[in-house]
Design an enzyme around this catalytic site. Structure first.
Site, PDB file in Angstrom:
ATOM      1  N   GLU A 135       0.808  -1.218   0.000  1.00 53.61           N
ATOM      2  CA  GLU A 135       0.000   0.000   0.000  1.00 53.61           C
ATOM      3  C   GLU A 135       0.845   1.273   0.000  1.00 53.61           C
ATOM      4  O   GLU A 135       0.594   2.199  -0.780  1.00 53.61           O
ATOM      5  CB  GLU A 135      -0.906  -0.027   1.239  1.00 53.61           C
ATOM      6  CG  GLU A 135      -1.636   1.254   1.531  1.00 53.61           C
ATOM      7  CD  GLU A 135      -2.162   1.293   2.955  1.00 53.61           C
ATOM      8  OE1 GLU A 135      -2.844   2.297   3.270  1.00 53.61           O
ATOM      9  OE2 GLU A 135      -1.895   0.361   3.741  1.00 53.61           O
ATOM     10  N   ILE A 163       1.936  -9.528   2.595  1.00 49.64           N
ATOM     11  CA  ILE A 163       1.409 -10.762   3.186  1.00 49.64           C
ATOM     12  C   ILE A 163      -0.037 -10.553   3.633  1.00 49.64           C
ATOM     13  O   ILE A 163      -0.773 -11.522   3.816  1.00 49.64           O
ATOM     14  CB  ILE A 163       2.262 -11.265   4.369  1.00 49.64           C
ATOM     15  CG1 ILE A 163       2.205 -10.302   5.553  1.00 49.64           C
ATOM     16  CG2 ILE A 163       3.693 -11.537   3.949  1.00 49.64           C
ATOM     17  CD1 ILE A 163       2.815 -10.864   6.826  1.00 49.64           C
ATOM     18  N   ASP A 164      -0.460  -9.298   3.811  1.00 52.10           N
ATOM     19  CA  ASP A 164      -1.811  -9.024   4.304  1.00 52.10           C
ATOM     20  C   ASP A 164      -2.891  -9.229   3.247  1.00 52.10           C
ATOM     21  O   ASP A 164      -4.074  -9.275   3.586  1.00 52.10           O
ATOM     22  CB  ASP A 164      -1.907  -7.580   4.821  1.00 52.10           C
ATOM     23  CG  ASP A 164      -1.110  -7.370   6.097  1.00 52.10           C
ATOM     24  OD1 ASP A 164      -0.858  -8.359   6.809  1.00 52.10           O
ATOM     25  OD2 ASP A 164      -0.722  -6.219   6.367  1.00 52.10           O
ATOM     26  N   ARG A 214      -5.789 -25.768  28.190  1.00 49.05           N
ATOM     27  CA  ARG A 214      -5.676 -24.311  28.259  1.00 49.05           C
ATOM     28  C   ARG A 214      -6.133 -23.674  26.960  1.00 49.05           C
ATOM     29  O   ARG A 214      -6.211 -24.331  25.910  1.00 49.05           O
ATOM     30  CB  ARG A 214      -4.240 -23.884  28.563  1.00 49.05           C
ATOM     31  CG  ARG A 214      -3.217 -24.304  27.529  1.00 49.05           C
ATOM     32  CD  ARG A 214      -1.881 -23.551  27.727  1.00 49.05           C
ATOM     33  NE  ARG A 214      -1.258 -23.820  29.001  1.00 49.05           N
ATOM     34  CZ  ARG A 214      -0.073 -24.447  29.154  1.00 49.05           C
ATOM     35  NH1 ARG A 214       0.575 -24.902  28.085  1.00 49.05           N
ATOM     36  NH2 ARG A 214       0.435 -24.621  30.344  1.00 49.05           N
ATOM     37  N   GLU A 260      -3.558  -8.706  14.487  1.00 47.11           N
ATOM     38  CA  GLU A 260      -2.940  -7.686  15.340  1.00 47.11           C
ATOM     39  C   GLU A 260      -3.771  -6.410  15.412  1.00 47.11           C
ATOM     40  O   GLU A 260      -3.700  -5.667  16.396  1.00 47.11           O
ATOM     41  CB  GLU A 260      -1.539  -7.351  14.835  1.00 47.11           C
ATOM     42  CG  GLU A 260      -1.515  -6.758  13.432  1.00 47.11           C
ATOM     43  CD  GLU A 260      -0.118  -6.482  12.915  1.00 47.11           C
ATOM     44  OE1 GLU A 260       0.836  -6.524  13.719  1.00 47.11           O
ATOM     45  OE2 GLU A 260       0.022  -6.222  11.707  1.00 47.11           O
ATOM     46  N   HIS A 263       7.082 -11.703  12.920  1.00 49.56           N
ATOM     47  CA  HIS A 263       7.826 -11.691  11.662  1.00 49.56           C
ATOM     48  C   HIS A 263       8.162 -13.084  11.135  1.00 49.56           C
ATOM     49  O   HIS A 263       8.704 -13.205  10.029  1.00 49.56           O
ATOM     50  CB  HIS A 263       9.091 -10.851  11.814  1.00 49.56           C
ATOM     51  CG  HIS A 263       8.796  -9.386  11.901  1.00 49.56           C
ATOM     52  ND1 HIS A 263       8.330  -8.791  13.046  1.00 49.56           N
ATOM     53  CD2 HIS A 263       8.851  -8.401  10.964  1.00 49.56           C
ATOM     54  CE1 HIS A 263       8.140  -7.502  12.834  1.00 49.56           C
ATOM     55  NE2 HIS A 263       8.447  -7.241  11.575  1.00 49.56           N
ATOM     56  N   ILE A 264       7.853 -14.119  11.906  1.00 48.50           N
ATOM     57  CA  ILE A 264       7.991 -15.483  11.373  1.00 48.50           C
ATOM     58  C   ILE A 264       7.158 -15.622  10.106  1.00 48.50           C
ATOM     59  O   ILE A 264       7.524 -16.335   9.167  1.00 48.50           O
ATOM     60  CB  ILE A 264       7.553 -16.525  12.424  1.00 48.50           C
ATOM     61  CG1 ILE A 264       8.548 -16.537  13.596  1.00 48.50           C
ATOM     62  CG2 ILE A 264       7.431 -17.914  11.806  1.00 48.50           C
ATOM     63  CD1 ILE A 264       8.115 -17.403  14.747  1.00 48.50           C
ATOM     64  N   GLN A 265       6.025 -14.914  10.057  1.00 45.89           N
ATOM     65  CA  GLN A 265       5.147 -14.990   8.890  1.00 45.89           C
ATOM     66  C   GLN A 265       5.775 -14.369   7.647  1.00 45.89           C
ATOM     67  O   GLN A 265       5.391 -14.691   6.527  1.00 45.89           O
ATOM     68  CB  GLN A 265       3.829 -14.260   9.192  1.00 45.89           C
ATOM     69  CG  GLN A 265       3.027 -14.893  10.297  1.00 45.89           C
ATOM     70  CD  GLN A 265       2.054 -13.900  10.921  1.00 45.89           C
ATOM     71  OE1 GLN A 265       0.913 -13.802  10.499  1.00 45.89           O
ATOM     72  NE2 GLN A 265       2.503 -13.151  11.910  1.00 45.89           N
ATOM     73  N   ARG A 266       6.709 -13.454   7.836  1.00 51.74           N
ATOM     74  CA  ARG A 266       7.338 -12.764   6.712  1.00 51.74           C
ATOM     75  C   ARG A 266       8.556 -13.487   6.167  1.00 51.74           C
ATOM     76  O   ARG A 266       8.944 -13.273   5.022  1.00 51.74           O
ATOM     77  CB  ARG A 266       7.808 -11.373   7.153  1.00 51.74           C
ATOM     78  CG  ARG A 266       6.737 -10.374   7.422  1.00 51.74           C
ATOM     79  CD  ARG A 266       7.370  -8.987   7.471  1.00 51.74           C
ATOM     80  NE  ARG A 266       6.415  -7.948   7.784  1.00 51.74           N
ATOM     81  CZ  ARG A 266       5.562  -7.430   6.899  1.00 51.74           C
ATOM     82  NH1 ARG A 266       5.557  -7.867   5.656  1.00 51.74           N
ATOM     83  NH2 ARG A 266       4.723  -6.492   7.260  1.00 51.74           N
TER      84      ARG A 266
END
Length: 342
Positions: free
Chosen positions: A103, A126-127, A162, A221, A272-275
């Site tokens: 964006e 990624i979004d 849990r 988030e 940031h693992i997702q990136r």
């Protein structure tokens, strides 16, 4: 013809695949020369470049991140920033620019195109929140990473009885949470587009435990409570594009659930693992196709456009169509998924 290439904003898997496709086809079929601009818009703003040719692109297809580096530099927030970019492009002998980003990066490209800069955009995030394209590369990899995490968390949640709250990225759009939540069999998914009622979430947790099932809750988030308390911030300080740093909704939600239900709750923040890391096969395929079509647009002299995926075809759309508004999860799409949550 000499073409500049830059990658801006948050990094994601597939950026190198775009660079590779642009350069290889540009050199082999169009006879172009290339120059890489370092660290997003900082490169053309400050004249920071690196050599970019077939040699530099060997072996980068499966690599995450970007060999060009990235940043969130906004030239429109800097005095004489636009003129400096124009001057540095001319000094480097650059006739056209391929800007790869989301964006913010493509928003800058759109404004520069209006001011006469020859630029072609490639959508990256990624979004998956860029309008004009069905999917952006990087999204599939992020969803796969989040889904694998959810799969692993099911067993530990059940073993310890849990609640586990999984916080994923998604500032304004809940695509990662929604897709990963459905694929991972989550008990509930909370997204920015639909403010959540904490009492309803806690009631849902109680229901799940009565059925002897430990709930997994996936939350973007940028998700917000319906009580109007707003987004959860790591820092109120804004970046060059006016964005505050989000994070912490997972911990906040886990604490509320534990206090209200008495059930042990833990938060897992994927961050940031997702990136990072190797792009999925789909993202390599999509990024490569984007790169091939972007350099063809340059060859055709068609500037001020963004390449986009429509169905199975790669098309060219005006840059403003890709950056004019964010692509959000619609109420109908979110409602359709609710059958799987509960």
């Amino acid at each position: 013809m000499r073409v500049g290439v830059l990658t801006g904003g948050g990094d994601c898997p597939g950026l190198n695949a775009v660079i590779r496709a642009v350069v290889r086809k540009g050199v082999n079929e169009h006879g172009f020369e290339f120059v890489g601009f370092r660290d997003g818009w900082r490169g053309p703003l400050e004249g920071v470049t690196m050599p970019l040719g077939i040699e530099q692109c060997r072996g980068i297809l499966p690599r995450g991140g970007t060999i060009l580096g990235s940043s969130r530099t906004n030239p429109f927030a800097i005095d004489d920033g636009v003129q400096r970019i124009k001057d540095n492009l001319a000094a480097a002998g650059v006739d056209a620019l391929v800007a790869i980003g989301g964006e913010d990066t493509l928003g800058v490209a759109t404004r520069l195109a209006d001011l006469g800069v020859a630029v072609v955009g490639v959508p990256k995030t990624i979004d998956n929140d860029l309008s004009g394209t069905d999917f952006t590369f990087g999204f599939d990899t992020a969803v796969n990473i989040a889904t694998e995490a959810i799969d692993r968390l099911h067993t530990t949640a059940e073993s310890h009885h849990r609640v586990l709250v999984v916080e994923v990225m998604g500032r304004h759009a809940g695509w990662i949470a929604l897709h990963a939540g459905i694929a991972g069999g989550a008990s509930a998914v909370l997204i920015p587009e639909a403010p959540f009622d904490i009492e309803a979430v806690c009631a849902h947790v109680e229901t799940r435990f009565r059925s002897e099932y430990a709930p997994i809750i996936v939350v973007s988030e940028g998700a917000v409570p319906a009580d109007g308390t707003g987004m959860t911030l790591v820092s109120g300080e804004k970046d060059a594009f006016g964005h505050v740093r989000l994070g912490g909704i997972g911990d906040r939600l886990a604490q509320e659930i534990e206090q209200r239900t008495g059930k042990e709750a833990r938060a897992v923040v994927l961050g940031h693992i997702q990136r990072g890391g190797t792009p999925s096969a789909f993202d390599r395929w999509l990024a490569t196709r984007f790169g091939l079509q972007a350099i063809d647009a340059v060859a055709d002299g068609e500037y001020g456009v963004m390449v986009a995926l429509r169905g199975t075809s790669i098309v060219r759309v005006p840059l403003v169509e890709g950056t004019g508004e964010l692509k959000l999860v619609s109420p109908a799409e979110y409602a359709e998924a609710q059958v799987f949550f509960g």
